[in-house]
Design an enzyme around this catalytic site. Structure first.
Site, PDB file in Angstrom:
ATOM      1  N   GLU A 438      -8.744  -7.872   7.345  1.00 11.72           N
ATOM      2  CA  GLU A 438      -7.622  -8.128   6.444  1.00 11.72           C
ATOM      3  C   GLU A 438      -7.110  -9.555   6.532  1.00 11.72           C
ATOM      4  O   GLU A 438      -5.947  -9.798   6.848  1.00 11.72           O
ATOM      5  CB  GLU A 438      -6.485  -7.135   6.737  1.00 11.72           C
ATOM      6  CG  GLU A 438      -6.865  -5.724   6.399  1.00 11.72           C
ATOM      7  CD  GLU A 438      -5.667  -4.808   6.167  1.00 11.72           C
ATOM      8  OE1 GLU A 438      -4.523  -5.269   6.272  1.00 11.72           O
ATOM      9  OE2 GLU A 438      -5.916  -3.625   5.872  1.00 11.72           O
ATOM     10  N   GLU A 513     -10.861   1.173   7.445  1.00 13.74           N
ATOM     11  CA  GLU A 513      -9.538   1.758   7.725  1.00 13.74           C
ATOM     12  C   GLU A 513      -9.203   2.744   6.625  1.00 13.74           C
ATOM     13  O   GLU A 513      -9.417   2.464   5.443  1.00 13.74           O
ATOM     14  CB  GLU A 513      -8.443   0.684   7.791  1.00 13.74           C
ATOM     15  CG  GLU A 513      -8.411  -0.052   9.108  1.00 13.74           C
ATOM     16  CD  GLU A 513      -7.347  -1.138   9.191  1.00 13.74           C
ATOM     17  OE1 GLU A 513      -6.242  -0.955   8.655  1.00 13.74           O
ATOM     18  OE2 GLU A 513      -7.655  -2.178   9.809  1.00 13.74           O
TER      19      GLU A 513
HETATM   20  C1  GAL Z   1      -3.699  -2.552   8.140  1.00 14.80           C
HETATM   21  C2  GAL Z   1      -4.071  -3.404   9.342  1.00 14.80           C
HETATM   22  C3  GAL Z   1      -3.831  -2.661  10.621  1.00 14.80           C
HETATM   23  C4  GAL Z   1      -2.463  -2.033  10.613  1.00 14.80           C
HETATM   24  C5  GAL Z   1      -2.347  -1.114   9.441  1.00 14.80           C
HETATM   25  C6  GAL Z   1      -1.010  -0.409   9.373  1.00 14.80           C
HETATM   26  O1  GAL Z   1      -3.423  -3.356   7.049  1.00 14.80           O
HETATM   27  O2  GAL Z   1      -5.407  -3.794   9.285  1.00 14.80           O
HETATM   28  O3  GAL Z   1      -3.967  -3.515  11.711  1.00 14.80           O
HETATM   29  O4  GAL Z   1      -1.519  -3.050  10.578  1.00 14.80           O
HETATM   30  O5  GAL Z   1      -2.512  -1.871   8.257  1.00 14.80           O
HETATM   31  O6  GAL Z   1      -0.863   0.321   8.186  1.00 14.80           O
END
Ligand code: GAL
Length: 938
Positions: A438, A513
């Site tokens: 990200e 993610e």
């Molecule tokens: C993503 C990020 C993670 C965490 C997560 C929380 O954007 O890559 O590290 O912050 O969001 O929702």
């Protein structure tokens, strides 16, 4: 006669064993030096509070060996705290709203200059017999920006809090005597937006090798399967830090799990020249290898020996596995030729009670918990992990995405990537490198594209056997996502995955993610005022998806290799959607302790391979009689029938990757689910209204490592029928025999209770230090009346050639309180030959353990200002340029900790205990008001 014979045999055996031991010593030694460090806080910008470090006329960057303040070899650290590594000073601190949101509101690190510098010192002996070896220090990771000194010599700075690093100290060693290691860690800056801990939170080793040796992370083992056999290519980089010229023999031997030799190869080569390296490659043939897989994580051991003139001078072990990995843009991921859907989780590296200072056994504990949930893959978000985590993944069968911290194309970035890859590339668990996550500034644009191209190709130079990914949250179809080898989708809500895929048909992809759902363990009604989120798997935010929605999406698309849930465990920091006083995240499938939230049972149902039947919520809703309650069942049965107090509430069909719901009017009693497979009753499960809590129950969690020194203990309370009480919040007090407690937790995101109960140690300086000359060499045994006007600043303009025959010094120190339980000691630093010390007019005697330490009784101390008088016969200079000590020492105040305690949160708490060395059994005691006490022997 017989006895003499046996004695001879015994002597011979001892001789043989010690012979072997010393033979081994001529090879490599790697000695763990985690024990017995001294620790103190310094200060970020107040040099005085940083013990005068870097303030000398000559300091460590001007002249070599001029480490000043605590960096100096002979700095007096006797009054500092004693501790063993791993250590995280952030977790020891209190919480405050002034703390960092992302780091869990601890009063350490960023914004806390007095808790952002940690000094560590350790003394080690290095025998005369080591002269001629290469001696180095090996750090697995220090958070962060660490400077390391050895005997006052500056060795280097490592900015990263995640890299492992080594320093060669050979030139500075005091052979046959004491040597001092000093580390100054500076945690004033954050590298991540999640809890990162502070200090030496990973292992430290002392390493001894022959000048000709396997270089740092100097082996690289790859394999190629040919039908049922494997070619194993073993590369070794040999370094020569000595003057040897001539040939060396490289012997590569592979051993299987039964320690049987599986292959062997040897070859003579010319040793590299002075301070040069050479990489040698050998091909070994392993017949019918047992492949590494999730279910059978078979490992092999490569022993690399270097021989010089027939004598083994180095022996280096590399654990590896034989397996194949492949990403297919149509069909997803394949392990050993078989399709495998990645059922992954993202995780940070902290745990309840102990922060980032995880004993190795806790790594295994956490990986076992994830496996138990049905997970087969782990993403190290967003930095390289400790080596023990990878070892646990290798041994337990868990695939890993290994990720570097920051994207970029210069030394700072590429060097980190290189070191991570060279350290980790022999782990069979690692199936993919991640070069970023990200990076919002560059994800969708040409800069991101350029950087990815460089990092990706650079990674291929170091390890061509694994693909590269980046976790991308915006700008699908452009920038990074248009060039990255394996597309890492961060969240369904961030773009049209199918559309991206249709444009990039040859690019495999996975969900790096997914989720970011909010849930609090044991909570079934969201309460924003209290900062509790209900544990039902609901859409967390309009553009985010529930775990079920996410999994269905990935499960239905063969072209997607799988997904990684954000996150497996809750972690400190990022308490989205709330802020203070919430201190941990809500994203985890498990809480910070590893206690499951209900989503774990959804995943067990569809990720795991065991029959599952789980009812949520619990059935203790006193006061809510008649109110409608959502009852969900997670199961992989075909049909489930629900009963309340034996009355059927209907049988429902379970859809693949789904769950079942009922609306039930609350009535105390028993909620029962019966699960059917193909019409046959296979499982039953109940939630029963309990009576009030009566007993404390302590149990050893089943995911603990057998016979390990560290044990994770589950604390709960039960009613008179031995039923777990799910709403209990009693405060439990602990004590221990035969061990120590490392930390306590309960998974409550808003708990501001202490993680650790440690003695408080403070150092009090002696101020306003003044002197008067004495006329005799005999020192007073009682304090005299000294003329008030004759006091002048101590040591000012001292003429060392014409000193008085004795001196009396006077100073002051402030005590915040004078509790009888405090242990107050004066650590005297010699300012005289003969010395007599008076505290508030009372003569005190030196302790028996240390003639320069005085233990001060509270009867002679007072809260506020205290006076100290020191009568001495003066020290004399031997050489004109001798620098004489003018610092009388420091007062140490230890306030013993209150007993360890923790409240239960929705029925559970966790305590991590460690057995003392050489103790057979550790006993943990637990008590609470109104409950039957309990103990646990382990
Ligand atoms: C993503 C990020 C993670 C965490 C997560 C929380 O954007 O890559 O590290 O912050 O969001 O929702």
């Amino acid at each position: 006669m017989k006895i003499i014979f046996f004695k001879r045999i015994l002597l011979f055996l001892i001789f043989l064993i010690s012979g072997l031991a010393s033979a081994q010593k001529s090879e490599r030694e790697l000695i763990l030096i985690d024990k017995d460090w001294r620790f103190s806080f310094g200060h970020l910008y107040d040099t005085e509070k940083d013990f005068g470090h870097a303030a000398g006329y000559f300091s460590y960057l001007t002249k070599t060996g001029f480490g000043d303040g605590p960096a100096a070899k002979d700095f007096d650290d006797r009054a500092w705290r004693k501790l063993d590594l791993p250590h995280d000073w952030a977790v020891e601190q209190e919480f405050s709203e002034k703390g960092s949101f992302s780091h869990g509101f601890k009063t350490a690190g960023k914004g806390f200059p007095e808790k952002s510098i940690g000094w560590y010192r350790k003394k080690i002996n290095i025998p005369e017999t080591d002269n001629g070896k290469i001696i180095s220090l090996k750090f697995d990771g220090v958070f962060r920006n660490s400077k390391v000194f050895f005997n006052g010599y500056y060795l280097g700075t490592e900015q990263s809090g995640y890299n492992g690093f080594e320093y060669d100290v050979t030139a500075y060693v005091n052979y046959g005597g004491e040597n001092t290691i000093v580390v100054r860690a500076d945690a004033s800056m954050e590298e991540g937006w999640f809890y990162e801990g502070a200090g030496i939170y990973r292992h430290v080793y002392l390493q001894k090798t022959n000048p000709v040796h396997v270089a740092v992370n100097g082996t690289y083992v790859t394999s190629e399967l040919k039908n049922n056999d494997a070619d194993v290519i073993a590369d070794v980089t040999v370094e020569n830090k000595g003057n040897y010229k001539g040939s060396i023999e490289i012997i590569q031997t592979i051993f299987n799990a039964e320690n049987k030799q599986a292959a062997n190869f040897s070859e003579s080569i010319l040793a590299p020249e002075f301070y040069k390296t050479i990489t040698h490659s050998s091909k070994l043939y392993v017949e019918h290898p047992l492949l590494w897989s999730i279910e059978s994580p078979n490992l092999y051991r490569l022993v690399t020996q270097i021989k010089q003139n027939g004598k083994t001078i180095d022996s280096y072990e590399t654990t590896f596995g034989i397996r194949t990995i492949e990403f297919d843009p149509e069909k997803g991921f394949f392990l050993n030729g078989k399709p495998l859907k990645l059922k992954g989780t993202n995780n940070h590296q902290d745990h309840a009670g102990i922060g980032t200072a995880l004993p190795d056994d806790i790594q295994y504990y956490r990986i076992k918990k994830l496996k138990e949930m049905g997970s087969n893959a782990y993403r190290c978000s967003h930095h390289s992990p400790t080596p023990e985590l990878l070892k646990a993944c290798d041994e337990l069968g868990m695939l890993v995405i290994d990720e570097t911290r920051l994207m970029g194309i210069n030394d700072y970035h590429l060097n980190d990537l290189k070191r991570m890859m060279e350290r980790d590339r022999n782990h069979p668990s690692i199936f993919c490198w991640s070069v970023g996550n990200e990076e919002w500034n560059i994800e969708g644009n040409i800069v991101g594209e350029r950087i990815t191209n460089v990092m990706q190709n650079y990674a291929k130079n170091i390890d061509p056997t694994r693909p590269v990914t980046v976790g991308i949250s915006s700008g699908f179809k452009s920038g990074i996502s248009s060039v990255v080898e394996i597309m890492g989708y961060n969240y369904l809500g961030n773009g049209d995955i199918d559309a991206h895929r249709n444009q990039f048909k040859n690019q495999p992809g996975m969900g790096t993610e997914e989720g970011s759902t909010f849930a609090t363990r044991g909570i079934y009604f969201t309460d924003d005022a209290k900062h509790y989120q209900s544990a039902y798997d609901r859409k967390p935010r309009p553009t985010f998806y529930s775990i079920e929605e996410g999994w269905k999406f990935y499960a239905e698309r063969p072209y997607l290799a799988g997904m990684f849930i954000w996150t497996g465990f809750d972690y400190r920091g990022e308490p989205t959607p709330y802020g203070w006083p919430s201190v941990t995240s809500y994203f985890g499938m498990m809480d910070v302790c590893g206690f499951p939230k209900d989503n774990v049972f959804y995943l067990k149902s569809w990720w795991g391979n065991k029959p599952v039947l789980h009812i949520m919520p619990h059935w203790n809703w006193s006061g809510m009689e008649g109110r409608e309650i959502d009852v969900w069942v997670h199961s992989n049965c075909n049909e489930v029938e629900l009963f309340l107090n034996k009355k059927s509430l209907g049988k429902k069909k379970m859809e693949q990757n789904s769950h079942l719901e009922w609306k039930v009017n609350y009535m105390p009693g028993t909620l029962e689910a019966i699960g059917y497979k193909n019409g046959k009753k296979v499982l039953t499960e109940i939630q029963k209204t309990t009576e009030k809590a009566e007993n404390i129950k302590l149990s050893v969690d089943k995911e603990n490592v057998q016979n390990s020194k560290v044990t994770v203990v589950t604390v709960e309370v039960t009613d008179k029928n031995d039923l777990h009480v799910p709403t209990a919040s009693d405060e439990i007090t602990f004590s221990i025999k035969g061990g120590k407690i490392l930390g306590v937790g309960n998974g409550d995101p808003i708990s501001l209770e202490k993680d650790q109960f440690l003695d408080a140690l403070s150092l009090v300086q002696i101020t306003n230090f003044q002197e008067q000359k004495g006329t005799t060499v005999t020192l007073p045994q009682e304090l005299q009346n000294y003329p008030e006007n004759d006091w002048k600043t101590a040591f000012k303009d001292r003429d060392y050639k014409n000193q008085a025959s004795s001196y009396i010094y006077k100073g002051e120190f402030e005590l915040k309180n004078n509790l009888a339980s405090n242990i107050v000691s004066f650590f005297y630093k010699k300012i005289g030959v003969e010395t007599v010390v008076f505290i508030n007019g009372n003569k005190v005697n030196a302790s028996t353990e240390d003639p320069q330490k005085y233990i001060l009784d509270s009867a002679i101390l007072k809260e506020g200002k205290n006076t100290i008088h020191i009568a001495v016969t003066p020290l004399q200079k031997i050489k004109d340029w001798d620098v004489m000590n003018t610092n009388p020492g420091v007062i140490q105040v230890i306030t013993p900790a209150e007993p360890w305690k923790r409240k239960l949160f929705n029925g559970y708490a966790q305590i991590i205990i460690q057995k003392e060395e050489n103790v057979g059994e550790v006993v943990l005691f637990a008590s609470a008001k109104g409950l039957r006490a309990s103990s646990l022997k382990n």
